[in-house]
Write a protein that holds these residues in place. Structure first.
Motif, PDB file in Angstrom:
ATOM      1  N   ALA A   1       0.832  -1.196   0.000  1.00 30.28           N
ATOM      2  CA  ALA A   1       0.000   0.000   0.000  1.00 30.28           C
ATOM      3  C   ALA A   1       0.874   1.256   0.000  1.00 30.28           C
ATOM      4  O   ALA A   1       0.571   2.239  -0.666  1.00 30.28           O
ATOM      5  CB  ALA A   1      -0.923  -0.005   1.215  1.00 30.28           C
TER       6      ALA A   1
ATOM      7  N   LYS B   1      -5.037  15.002  -6.097  1.00 29.25           N
ATOM      8  CA  LYS B   1      -6.317  14.299  -6.054  1.00 29.25           C
ATOM      9  C   LYS B   1      -6.112  12.797  -5.848  1.00 29.25           C
ATOM     10  O   LYS B   1      -6.844  12.163  -5.089  1.00 29.25           O
ATOM     11  CB  LYS B   1      -7.096  14.541  -7.365  1.00 29.25           C
ATOM     12  CG  LYS B   1      -7.618  15.969  -7.499  1.00 29.25           C
ATOM     13  CD  LYS B   1      -8.855  16.159  -6.654  1.00 29.25           C
ATOM     14  CE  LYS B   1      -9.570  17.490  -6.833  1.00 29.25           C
ATOM     15  NZ  LYS B   1      -8.771  18.667  -7.105  1.00 29.25           N
ATOM     16  N   LEU B   2      -5.085  12.254  -6.520  1.00 28.87           N
ATOM     17  CA  LEU B   2      -4.819  10.822  -6.368  1.00 28.87           C
ATOM     18  C   LEU B   2      -4.491  10.487  -4.918  1.00 28.87           C
ATOM     19  O   LEU B   2      -4.922   9.468  -4.385  1.00 28.87           O
ATOM     20  CB  LEU B   2      -3.664  10.394  -7.279  1.00 28.87           C
ATOM     21  CG  LEU B   2      -4.029  10.094  -8.738  1.00 28.87           C
ATOM     22  CD1 LEU B   2      -2.800   9.757  -9.550  1.00 28.87           C
ATOM     23  CD2 LEU B   2      -5.046   8.955  -8.839  1.00 28.87           C
TER      24      LEU B   2
ATOM     25  N   MET C   1      -5.556  12.012  -2.299  1.00 25.25           N
ATOM     26  CA  MET C   1      -6.802  12.040  -1.536  1.00 25.25           C
ATOM     27  C   MET C   1      -7.596  10.749  -1.740  1.00 25.25           C
ATOM     28  O   MET C   1      -8.121  10.180  -0.782  1.00 25.25           O
ATOM     29  CB  MET C   1      -7.650  13.253  -1.956  1.00 25.25           C
ATOM     30  CG  MET C   1      -7.081  14.579  -1.457  1.00 25.25           C
ATOM     31  SD  MET C   1      -7.861  15.991  -2.253  1.00 25.25           S
ATOM     32  CE  MET C   1      -9.522  15.876  -1.623  1.00 25.25           C
ATOM     33  N   ILE C   2      -7.666  10.327  -3.001  1.00 30.47           N
ATOM     34  CA  ILE C   2      -8.436   9.099  -3.284  1.00 30.47           C
ATOM     35  C   ILE C   2      -7.807   7.903  -2.560  1.00 30.47           C
ATOM     36  O   ILE C   2      -8.491   7.077  -1.963  1.00 30.47           O
ATOM     37  CB  ILE C   2      -8.492   8.833  -4.800  1.00 30.47           C
ATOM     38  CG1 ILE C   2      -9.191   9.989  -5.528  1.00 30.47           C
ATOM     39  CG2 ILE C   2      -9.205   7.517  -5.085  1.00 30.47           C
ATOM     40  CD1 ILE C   2      -9.035   9.948  -7.039  1.00 30.47           C
ATOM     41  N   LEU C   3      -6.464   7.858  -2.577  1.00 34.46           N
ATOM     42  CA  LEU C   3      -5.760   6.738  -1.941  1.00 34.46           C
ATOM     43  C   LEU C   3      -6.003   6.730  -0.433  1.00 34.46           C
ATOM     44  O   LEU C   3      -6.312   5.698   0.159  1.00 34.46           O
ATOM     45  CB  LEU C   3      -4.258   6.827  -2.240  1.00 34.46           C
ATOM     46  CG  LEU C   3      -3.380   5.760  -1.584  1.00 34.46           C
ATOM     47  CD1 LEU C   3      -3.781   4.362  -2.048  1.00 34.46           C
ATOM     48  CD2 LEU C   3      -1.908   5.986  -1.883  1.00 34.46           C
TER      49      LEU C   3
ATOM     50  N   ARG D   1      -8.418   7.915   1.229  1.00 37.40           N
ATOM     51  CA  ARG D   1      -9.798   7.557   1.535  1.00 37.40           C
ATOM     52  C   ARG D   1     -10.013   6.051   1.380  1.00 37.40           C
ATOM     53  O   ARG D   1     -10.724   5.427   2.145  1.00 37.40           O
ATOM     54  CB  ARG D   1     -10.722   8.320   0.586  1.00 37.40           C
ATOM     55  CG  ARG D   1     -12.154   8.440   1.047  1.00 37.40           C
ATOM     56  CD  ARG D   1     -12.980   9.114  -0.018  1.00 37.40           C
ATOM     57  NE  ARG D   1     -12.839   8.446  -1.300  1.00 37.40           N
ATOM     58  CZ  ARG D   1     -13.024   9.019  -2.490  1.00 37.40           C
ATOM     59  NH1 ARG D   1     -13.351  10.299  -2.557  1.00 37.40           N
ATOM     60  NH2 ARG D   1     -12.886   8.337  -3.604  1.00 37.40           N
TER      61      ARG D   1
ATOM     62  N   LEU E   1      -8.702  -1.080   1.129  1.00 38.01           N
ATOM     63  CA  LEU E   1      -7.670  -1.690   0.298  1.00 38.01           C
ATOM     64  C   LEU E   1      -6.910  -2.739   1.075  1.00 38.01           C
ATOM     65  O   LEU E   1      -6.647  -3.843   0.598  1.00 38.01           O
ATOM     66  CB  LEU E   1      -6.710  -0.579  -0.136  1.00 38.01           C
ATOM     67  CG  LEU E   1      -5.872  -0.823  -1.356  1.00 38.01           C
ATOM     68  CD1 LEU E   1      -6.768  -1.004  -2.558  1.00 38.01           C
ATOM     69  CD2 LEU E   1      -4.936   0.349  -1.572  1.00 38.01           C
TER      70      LEU E   1
ATOM     71  N   ILE F   1     -10.299  11.172 -11.927  1.00 32.78           N
ATOM     72  CA  ILE F   1      -9.440  11.587 -10.806  1.00 32.78           C
ATOM     73  C   ILE F   1      -9.880  12.946 -10.274  1.00 32.78           C
ATOM     74  O   ILE F   1      -9.995  13.142  -9.063  1.00 32.78           O
ATOM     75  CB  ILE F   1      -7.958  11.633 -11.252  1.00 32.78           C
ATOM     76  CG1 ILE F   1      -7.460  10.216 -11.547  1.00 32.78           C
ATOM     77  CG2 ILE F   1      -7.087  12.289 -10.179  1.00 32.78           C
ATOM     78  CD1 ILE F   1      -6.085  10.163 -12.170  1.00 32.78           C
ATOM     79  N   LEU F   2     -10.163  13.871 -11.192  1.00 31.90           N
ATOM     80  CA  LEU F   2     -10.547  15.209 -10.751  1.00 31.90           C
ATOM     81  C   LEU F   2     -11.882  15.178 -10.025  1.00 31.90           C
ATOM     82  O   LEU F   2     -12.156  16.003  -9.168  1.00 31.90           O
ATOM     83  CB  LEU F   2     -10.591  16.172 -11.944  1.00 31.90           C
ATOM     84  CG  LEU F   2      -9.215  16.418 -12.595  1.00 31.90           C
ATOM     85  CD1 LEU F   2      -9.328  17.387 -13.765  1.00 31.90           C
ATOM     86  CD2 LEU F   2      -8.183  16.920 -11.591  1.00 31.90           C
TER      87      LEU F   2
ATOM     88  N   LYS G   1     -12.507  12.912  -8.047  1.00 28.16           N
ATOM     89  CA  LYS G   1     -12.114  12.093  -6.894  1.00 28.16           C
ATOM     90  C   LYS G   1     -12.715  10.697  -6.952  1.00 28.16           C
ATOM     91  O   LYS G   1     -13.048  10.091  -5.933  1.00 28.16           O
ATOM     92  CB  LYS G   1     -12.510  12.783  -5.581  1.00 28.16           C
ATOM     93  CG  LYS G   1     -11.755  14.076  -5.347  1.00 28.16           C
ATOM     94  CD  LYS G   1     -11.995  14.558  -3.955  1.00 28.16           C
ATOM     95  CE  LYS G   1     -11.899  16.075  -3.875  1.00 28.16           C
ATOM     96  NZ  LYS G   1     -12.508  16.599  -2.677  1.00 28.16           N
TER      97      LYS G   1
ATOM     98  N   LEU H   1      -6.240   1.466 -10.339  1.00 21.71           N
ATOM     99  CA  LEU H   1      -4.924   1.898  -9.855  1.00 21.71           C
ATOM    100  C   LEU H   1      -4.752   1.519  -8.391  1.00 21.71           C
ATOM    101  O   LEU H   1      -3.720   1.002  -7.987  1.00 21.71           O
ATOM    102  CB  LEU H   1      -4.777   3.416 -10.016  1.00 21.71           C
ATOM    103  CG  LEU H   1      -3.532   4.039  -9.364  1.00 21.71           C
ATOM    104  CD1 LEU H   1      -2.250   3.407  -9.884  1.00 21.71           C
ATOM    105  CD2 LEU H   1      -3.488   5.547  -9.615  1.00 21.71           C
ATOM    106  N   PHE H   2      -5.802   1.750  -7.584  1.00 20.45           N
ATOM    107  CA  PHE H   2      -5.657   1.504  -6.153  1.00 20.45           C
ATOM    108  C   PHE H   2      -6.190   0.136  -5.771  1.00 20.45           C
ATOM    109  O   PHE H   2      -7.086  -0.011  -4.946  1.00 20.45           O
ATOM    110  CB  PHE H   2      -6.321   2.625  -5.360  1.00 20.45           C
ATOM    111  CG  PHE H   2      -5.604   3.939  -5.553  1.00 20.45           C
ATOM    112  CD1 PHE H   2      -4.209   3.978  -5.554  1.00 20.45           C
ATOM    113  CD2 PHE H   2      -6.304   5.115  -5.777  1.00 20.45           C
ATOM    114  CE1 PHE H   2      -3.538   5.172  -5.757  1.00 20.45           C
ATOM    115  CE2 PHE H   2      -5.635   6.312  -5.963  1.00 20.45           C
ATOM    116  CZ  PHE H   2      -4.247   6.349  -5.969  1.00 20.45           C
TER     117      PHE H   2
ATOM    118  N   LEU I   1      -4.175  -3.562  -5.014  1.00 24.84           N
ATOM    119  CA  LEU I   1      -2.805  -4.065  -4.915  1.00 24.84           C
ATOM    120  C   LEU I   1      -2.430  -4.998  -6.057  1.00 24.84           C
ATOM    121  O   LEU I   1      -1.279  -5.061  -6.460  1.00 24.84           O
ATOM    122  CB  LEU I   1      -2.616  -4.779  -3.574  1.00 24.84           C
ATOM    123  CG  LEU I   1      -2.776  -3.871  -2.348  1.00 24.84           C
ATOM    124  CD1 LEU I   1      -2.593  -4.660  -1.078  1.00 24.84           C
ATOM    125  CD2 LEU I   1      -1.790  -2.710  -2.396  1.00 24.84           C
TER     126      LEU I   1
END
Lengths: 551, 362
Positions: A494, A522-523, A525-527, A529, A534, B23-24, B26, B61-62, B64
């Motif tokens: 992570a 922004k990425l 922030m998304i991560l 959250r 995850l 992404i923008l 969110k 992307l997020f 693993l």
């Protein structure tokens, strides 16, 4: 030491004092020079070389001290000093305990006579088994330095201590006191201290005195050991982790299944019982009148026959019928394991690691001898990562430091599939990883592969129990590794995701012209959250599939 | 050509903008992709080619398990975009090295193995609906051709009949090639370069008025596209000559029906009208080749069985017969086994006879 019974033994086979023939022989055999016998057999007694000799000397003295304290119900505090003595490769070993002390009359015989002891002829779980050790140490010291063994012992806090210097008459195996006196000794309330000089080589590391004391501290959680090594003025302390004495191991009579034919014949001769049936009932455990009768019937022997009259052939029939008769397993209160809780506490104190687990198996029986196997592990940071695991072997709380590969414990470890529990392991080898693996066999009679008592013999019942203990510990380890190590990997991954962000943002900026920092921000922030979910979700090998219209 | 370049860049930009928009907002960035595996491949009986099914996969992307692939996808898209901008072409190997670097603060590389970047390039073809060559990424050139043909490539006129013993080596991208003159009745494509050299030395293409083409092993995209263009633009029949083994049969299968991993571009590569010339099981008997048999290995037998179960072969009795005969022989044979009958037996007897008799398998 009050229950001392005198026994005379020849150098080859045990003989009983009631056997008149044997007595005669034994008298003759005493004429042989004991020092000659010792020099020829020193390897059997643990004095093969100067390096091992010093270990054996400490070991025998400490084992005796611990047994004495336990028999007297005293929490042991043993002080060990090893220091260089005058002359090339000469060392002085001093061991002091707070045991009950020894009455002056017994002192010369205990320390100055080979093959004199209280433990050989009873079945109970004790450290020493043959009564050779401590007097052999005295003999070795005498032969290599010419100096006597010095003992001071105190049995009553209000009375002065008894001090004496002992040499062994190497012709007669008789102790000689060359100096004795009563004097004040206030280091202990009661206790014994002995000092012996000997030829020795002191080394640290594997199979050293230092290692032995550390291992002993682990298997004796009720013991405090203070150690003054020769190369330092500071004491190394091994404090006790419990104030509770170990459960006293009861002495038991032999179980019929554990008796060899020769032993059976001797018992028939020696018994006080007047009939065969009462002999079986009183001289063995777990034999009721009913079972005794059954054994006699099967052997076609009259149950009222006089035991001393049983001839060899009849004894053989008796032996066979014993094997064919169903007899209850021996009682297990004669075995005193260390216990899971104390094993873990002890290991925690002496071995730095992340995870500890211990298993005490229920009692089991081999050849009529009850035994208990215990296993404990320490795993994780603090231990060497990419080496074979360290194995601590014990028999009746005594560490076994030699002949690892010949031992049933090592064989059982090698035969266990540690890969199932998250460790690496090559075929036919110990597993690899940051781990200490401790295995303890407690039994009224530990079967060793040889007289040097360093390797446990591979009886199938024993190997089976060791493996079960290892597997139980292994499963606990496996759960820990899966949970914690995998969780750590997940966290690392992570964290890696965060490192991916600039790369992805850079590529997207190049493709679209959108500001790199805006995308990055922004990425992140998304991560942040999505991170908890995850970590929970873990790895999914495949990309998620769903049916849908073609693009 | 410039238009194609522009189109490719637009598509890549669109791809990037889709992700950035998420992404923008969110939203978790995701790439939607068709699944490229046997489970998502269908045989289209109408077109006679292997086609990609409807199964879609999502690459987050997020996640693993997906993160690295996601990163590789955008990275390769960027590399392709840069190439297009500069109007330069790179090889698959080049792209691998352009993407291979460690990520700051870690020991992780963006790509560790060329297989990874190659796969992502194929993904990108699907995403942008452009071919690899249109994304300015080329494979290594492999394979030779000879015949009475003149082509124009980047302003050069090349006569395939005047290129000495080596012939013309087929480039990875044949889209920009124009045929100035084609004087041939058919094309023979063969699996073995050694056999091609034999036919070339015997001037087989001159004597029989045809084109001979080869690769080494499995055919490249450039070759497949060139064959398809000769077939479609000039109406030339295409005949396949391979070893008598499961792998040779599969070369034919790919050329005719398309491959599983490139099912998305079957339309641009497959030639359903292609015919199998040999070596067939019947050739073995007719030309007495049994003494040159090589025993089938376990992997050969397994491949044979697998191939017999492919949708496009199950109903084909002619092919099932071939598979069965090979299985019964328990053996395979190479094209070169024909040389035992004389070094030029293949060019003087075998090929002319087979083509004259139209002794093919379809």
């Amino acid at each position: 030491m009050s229950r001392v019974a005198q026994t005379k033994l020849s150098e080859t086979k045990e003989k009983k004092k009631y056997d008149t023939k044997a007595d005669e022989l034994a008298t003759k055999q005493r004429e042989i020079s004991v020092s000659e016998f010792f020099l020829k057999n020193r390897h059997l007694l643990g004095f093969d070389n100067p390096r091992k000799s010093i270990l054996t000397a400490v070991k025998e003295a400490v084992d005796n001290s611990l047994d004495a304290c336990e028999e007297a119900g005293i929490l042991p505090h043993v002080i060990v000093r090893v220091k260089a003595a005058e002359g090339q490769d000469k060392f002085k070993v001093v061991v002091q305990d707070n045991g009950p002390g020894i009455i002056p009359e017994q002192v010369p015989r205990i320390f100055g006579k080979l093959l004199y002891g209280s433990k050989f002829h009873k079945l109970s779980q004790t450290r020493g088994q043959q009564g050779i050790g401590i007097s052999a140490t005295a003999m070795y010291g005498q032969l290599t330095t010419g100096k006597p063994l010095k003992v001071i012992t105190k049995t009553n806090p209000k009375k002065p201590a008894y001090y004496c210097e002992i040499v062994i008459n190497t012709k007669t195996n008789e102790p000689q006191i060359i100096k004795e006196e009563y004097k004040e000794w206030d280091e202990v309330q009661t206790g014994t201290k002995l000092a012996v000089e000997m030829e020795a080589i002191y080394q640290k590391g594997k199979r050293s005195v230092d290692e032995y004391l550390k291992l002993t501290a682990i298997s004796n959680p009720h013991t405090t050991i203070t150690y003054y090594p020769p190369d330092s003025n500071d004491a190394i302390e091994f404090p006790r982790v419990t104030d509770k004495m170990p459960k006293e191991a009861k002495e038991i009579k032999p179980h019929p299944y554990g008796v060899e034919l020769g032993m059976l014949m001797k018992m028939l001769q020696d018994t006080k019982a007047t009939t065969l049936q009462s002999f079986l009932q009183t001289d063995f455990c777990r034999v009721s009148a009913h079972v005794a009768k059954e054994i006699c019937d099967k052997a076609k022997l009259y149950e009222k026959a006089r035991p001393a009259r049983i001839a060899r052939q009849e004894a053989e029939a008796l032996y066979k019928s014993i094997q064919e008769t169903k007899i209850m397993a021996p009682p297990s209160d004669c075995v005193s394991p260390i216990g899971e809780e104390l094993l873990v506490k002890s290991l925690q104190k002496e071995v730095t690691a992340d995870f500890y687990a211990a298993i005490t198996r229920p009692p089991s029986v081999y050849r009529g001898n009850p035994f208990v196997v215990e296993c404990a592990i320490a795993f994780g940071n603090g231990l060497p990562q990419d080496e074979l695991v360290q194995v601590f072997r014990y028999a009746n709380r005594v560490p076994l430091q030699y002949e690892q590969s010949a031992c049933a414990v090592s064989k059982s470890i090698v035969d266990t599939t540690w890969r199932n529990y998250g460790l690496q392991q090559s075929r036919g080898a110990l597993p690899l990883g940051p781990m200490v693996l401790m295995v303890h066999l407690a039994s009224v009679w530990v079967p060793f592969t040889s007289e040097s008592k360093e390797a446990i013999a591979s009886y199938p019942e024993i190997v089976k129990e060791i493996k079960l203990a290892l597997q139980e510990c292994g499963r606990k380890l496996g759960i820990y590794i899966r949970k914690n190590i995998k969780a750590k990997e997940q966290r690392d991954k992570a964290n890696l995701l965060e490192r991916f962000i600039p790369e992805v943002a850079g590529a997207l900026h190049s493709l679209t012209g959108e500001s790199k920092s805006a995308i990055e921000e922004k990425l992140k922030m998304i991560l942040a959250r999505g991170l908890p979910a995850l970590l929970k979700a873990g790895d999914e090998e495949k990309e998620e599939e769903k049916d849908g219209g073609q693009k | 050509m410039v238009d194609k370049n522009k189109l490719a860049r637009q598509r890549l930009k669109l791809f990037g903008e889709g992700i950035v928009a998420d992404i923008l907002k969110k939203k978790q960035p995701v790439i939607d992709l068709p699944v490229r595996s046997v489970t998502n491949v269908k045989f289209n009986e109408k077109s006679g080619t292997v086609q990609l099914g409807n199964k879609m996969a999502q690459r987050f992307l997020f996640n693993l398990a997906h993160a690295k692939k996601f990163m590789q996808t955008v990275e390769v898209a960027k590399i392709s975009n840069d190439l297009l901008k500069e109007e330069k072409h790179a090889s698959l190997r080049d792209v691998f090295y352009m993407a291979k670097r460690s990520i700051a603060g870690t020991k992780t590389n963006i790509v560790d193995d060329q297989v990874e970047s190659d796969k992502v390039i194929e993904d990108l073809e699907l995403i942008s609906d452009m071919s690899r060559e249109q994304l300015n990424i080329n494979a290594n050139k492999m394979g030779s051709v000879a015949g009475k043909v003149i082509v124009e490539d980047k302003g050069d006129k090349i006569d395939w009949s005047k290129l000495g013993s080596g012939g013309w080596s087929i480039p990875s991208n044949v889209e920009e090639i124009q045929f100035a003159k084609v004087n041939a009745q058919y094309v023979i494509y063969m699996e073995k370069a050694a056999v091609w050299e034999r036919l070339h030395e015997d001037k087989y293409w001159d004597k029989h008025n045809c084109i001979i083409m080869c690769s080494q092993g499995q055919s490249t995209r450039g070759i497949r596209r060139l064959l398809q263009r000769l077939h479609q633009e000039h109406g030339l029949p295409v005949y396949i000559l391979t070893d008598f083994d499961p792998w040779g049969f599969y070369i034919y299968s790919v050329l005719k029906f398309g491959s599983i991993s490139l099912a998305h571009i079957s339309d641009q590569l497959a030639i359903p009208e292609i015919k199998f010339l040999g070596i067939t099981a019947d050739d073995i008997e007719k030309y007495d080749l049994k003494k040159h048999f090589i025993k089938l290995k376990d992997t050969d037998t397994a491949r044979l069985k697998q191939m017999g179960s492919y949708e496009w072969f199950t109903k084909n009795k002619l092919w099932q017969r071939q598979f069965k005969m090979m299985k019964d022989f328990g053996s395979k044979a190479e094209i070169q086994a024909l040389s035992a009958r004389g070094i030029s037996f293949i060019s003087e007897k075998y090929l002319p006879e087979k083509i004259k008799n139209k002794d093919f398998i379809d």
